[in-house]
Design a protein around this motif. Sequence first.
Motif, PDB file in Angstrom:
ATOM      1  N   LYS A  43       0.265  -1.018   0.225  1.00 28.36           N
ATOM      2  CA  LYS A  43      -0.247   0.016  -0.001  1.00 28.36           C
ATOM      3  C   LYS A  43       0.932   1.707  -0.164  1.00 28.36           C
ATOM      4  O   LYS A  43       1.852   1.588   0.922  1.00 28.36           O
ATOM      5  N   PRO A  44       0.331   2.318  -0.478  1.00 25.12           N
ATOM      6  CA  PRO A  44       1.635   3.556  -0.809  1.00 25.12           C
ATOM      7  C   PRO A  44       1.178   4.164   0.401  1.00 25.12           C
ATOM      8  O   PRO A  44       0.020   3.545   1.001  1.00 25.12           O
ATOM      9  N   PHE A  45       1.883   5.460   0.814  1.00 26.50           N
ATOM     10  CA  PHE A  45       1.931   5.690   2.675  1.00 26.50           C
ATOM     11  C   PHE A  45       0.471   6.519   2.071  1.00 26.50           C
ATOM     12  O   PHE A  45      -0.252   6.632   3.178  1.00 26.50           O
ATOM     13  N   ILE A  46      -0.018   6.987   0.833  1.00 26.94           N
ATOM     14  CA  ILE A  46      -1.084   8.191   0.860  1.00 26.94           C
ATOM     15  C   ILE A  46      -2.835   7.202   0.873  1.00 26.94           C
ATOM     16  O   ILE A  46      -3.659   7.739   1.296  1.00 26.94           O
ATOM     17  N   VAL A  47      -2.207   6.162   0.211  1.00 25.66           N
ATOM     18  CA  VAL A  47      -3.661   5.020   0.398  1.00 25.66           C
ATOM     19  C   VAL A  47      -3.924   5.284   2.287  1.00 25.66           C
ATOM     20  O   VAL A  47      -4.680   4.590   3.269  1.00 25.66           O
ATOM     21  N   ARG A  48      -2.802   4.529   3.239  1.00 25.28           N
ATOM     22  CA  ARG A  48      -2.703   4.149   4.638  1.00 25.28           C
ATOM     23  C   ARG A  48      -3.110   5.934   5.246  1.00 25.28           C
ATOM     24  O   ARG A  48      -3.994   5.959   6.473  1.00 25.28           O
ATOM     25  N   LEU A  49      -2.803   6.778   4.484  1.00 25.36           N
ATOM     26  CA  LEU A  49      -3.465   7.441   5.092  1.00 25.36           C
ATOM     27  C   LEU A  49      -4.688   7.949   5.137  1.00 25.36           C
ATOM     28  O   LEU A  49      -5.727   8.238   5.793  1.00 25.36           O
ATOM     29  N   LEU A  50      -5.416   7.905   3.718  1.00 25.44           N
ATOM     30  CA  LEU A  50      -6.288   8.074   3.606  1.00 25.44           C
ATOM     31  C   LEU A  50      -7.317   6.837   4.303  1.00 25.44           C
ATOM     32  O   LEU A  50      -8.666   7.236   4.605  1.00 25.44           O
ATOM     33  N   GLU A  51      -6.975   5.831   5.032  1.00 26.26           N
ATOM     34  CA  GLU A  51      -7.559   4.404   5.425  1.00 26.26           C
ATOM     35  C   GLU A  51      -7.282   5.591   6.780  1.00 26.26           C
ATOM     36  O   GLU A  51      -8.234   5.454   7.758  1.00 26.26           O
ATOM     37  N   LEU A  52      -6.524   5.830   7.180  1.00 25.53           N
ATOM     38  CA  LEU A  52      -6.342   6.423   8.736  1.00 25.53           C
ATOM     39  C   LEU A  52      -7.905   7.682   9.424  1.00 25.53           C
ATOM     40  O   LEU A  52      -8.542   6.971  10.088  1.00 25.53           O
ATOM     41  N   THR A  53      -8.245   8.631   7.873  1.00 27.38           N
ATOM     42  CA  THR A  53      -9.359   8.782   8.091  1.00 27.38           C
ATOM     43  C   THR A  53     -10.761   8.474   8.509  1.00 27.38           C
ATOM     44  O   THR A  53     -11.538   9.026   9.353  1.00 27.38           O
ATOM     45  N   VAL A  54     -10.753   7.279   7.263  1.00 24.74           N
ATOM     46  CA  VAL A  54     -12.076   6.595   7.095  1.00 24.74           C
ATOM     47  C   VAL A  54     -12.301   5.801   9.086  1.00 24.74           C
ATOM     48  O   VAL A  54     -13.137   6.039   8.972  1.00 24.74           O
ATOM     49  N   LEU A  55     -11.378   5.586   9.200  1.00 26.95           N
ATOM     50  CA  LEU A  55     -10.523   5.079  10.505  1.00 26.95           C
ATOM     51  C   LEU A  55     -11.149   5.729  11.381  1.00 26.95           C
ATOM     52  O   LEU A  55     -11.326   5.099  12.613  1.00 26.95           O
ATOM     53  N   TYR A  56     -10.513   6.982  11.649  1.00 24.17           N
ATOM     54  CA  TYR A  56     -11.269   8.110  12.541  1.00 24.17           C
ATOM     55  C   TYR A  56     -12.946   8.567  12.772  1.00 24.17           C
ATOM     56  O   TYR A  56     -13.040   8.174  13.295  1.00 24.17           O
ATOM     57  N   PHE A  57     -13.504   9.098  11.635  1.00 19.93           N
ATOM     58  CA  PHE A  57     -15.006   8.455  11.582  1.00 19.93           C
ATOM     59  C   PHE A  57     -15.455   7.547  11.547  1.00 19.93           C
ATOM     60  O   PHE A  57     -16.343   7.858  12.519  1.00 19.93           O
ATOM     61  N   ILE A  58     -15.403   6.224  11.667  1.00 22.60           N
ATOM     62  CA  ILE A  58     -16.029   5.098  12.284  1.00 22.60           C
ATOM     63  C   ILE A  58     -15.357   5.356  13.685  1.00 22.60           C
ATOM     64  O   ILE A  58     -16.430   4.680  14.084  1.00 22.60           O
ATOM     65  N   VAL A  59     -14.665   5.524  14.256  1.00 25.17           N
ATOM     66  CA  VAL A  59     -14.622   5.616  15.558  1.00 25.17           C
ATOM     67  C   VAL A  59     -16.016   6.350  15.772  1.00 25.17           C
ATOM     68  O   VAL A  59     -15.648   6.044  17.518  1.00 25.17           O
ATOM     69  N   GLY A  60     -15.352   8.321  15.913  1.00 23.49           N
ATOM     70  CA  GLY A  60     -16.131   8.664  16.179  1.00 23.49           C
ATOM     71  C   GLY A  60     -17.674   8.474  16.282  1.00 23.49           C
ATOM     72  O   GLY A  60     -18.306   8.528  17.017  1.00 23.49           O
ATOM     73  N   GLY A  61     -17.324   7.581  14.807  1.00 21.53           N
ATOM     74  CA  GLY A  61     -19.844   6.897  14.799  1.00 21.53           C
ATOM     75  C   GLY A  61     -19.608   6.407  16.421  1.00 21.53           C
ATOM     76  O   GLY A  61     -20.432   6.342  16.370  1.00 21.53           O
ATOM     77  N   ILE A  62     -19.146   5.188  15.947  1.00 17.36           N
ATOM     78  CA  ILE A  62     -19.157   3.970  17.237  1.00 17.36           C
ATOM     79  C   ILE A  62     -19.469   5.194  18.505  1.00 17.36           C
ATOM     80  O   ILE A  62     -20.485   4.833  19.234  1.00 17.36           O
TER      81      ILE A  62
END
Length: 105
Positions: A43-62
Motif C-alpha cells: 500500500k502506498p503511504f497516501i492510501v494508508r493516510l486515507l484509510e486512517l481518516t476513514v477509520l477515525y470517522f468510524i471510531v467517532g461514529g461508534i
Amino acid sequence: MDVGASAWLVVLLALVLANLPFINERILALVPLRGGAGQAPSKPFIVRLLELTVLYFIVGGIGRALEGRIGTAFPQTWEFYAITACMFLVLAFPGFVVRYLKKKH
C-alpha cells in the motif's frame, strides 16, 4: 454498559483501528491489493493516510452511538474534532514506527 466501560471501549477500539493501516496490506483490512508480476502488493503511504481518516470517522461514529445510547449526545465544536484527530494520530504512532522506522534485518 456503563459510562466508564464505553469510554474504555472507544479508547481501545481507537488504538486498534489507528494501527490497522500500518500492520496489514489490505484496504480497511478487507480488500486485498493486486501486486505486480510476482511481487507482493504494498500500500502506498497516501492510501494508508486515507484509510486512517476513514477509520477515525468510524471510531467517532461508534463513540457517538455509544454516547447517545447512554444519554443525550452533547454537541461538539471544531476544537473537539481537532483534539481527537491528534489523539488518533498519536495512537497510530506505534504502527507507523513498526512499518517505517524499525530497521529490517
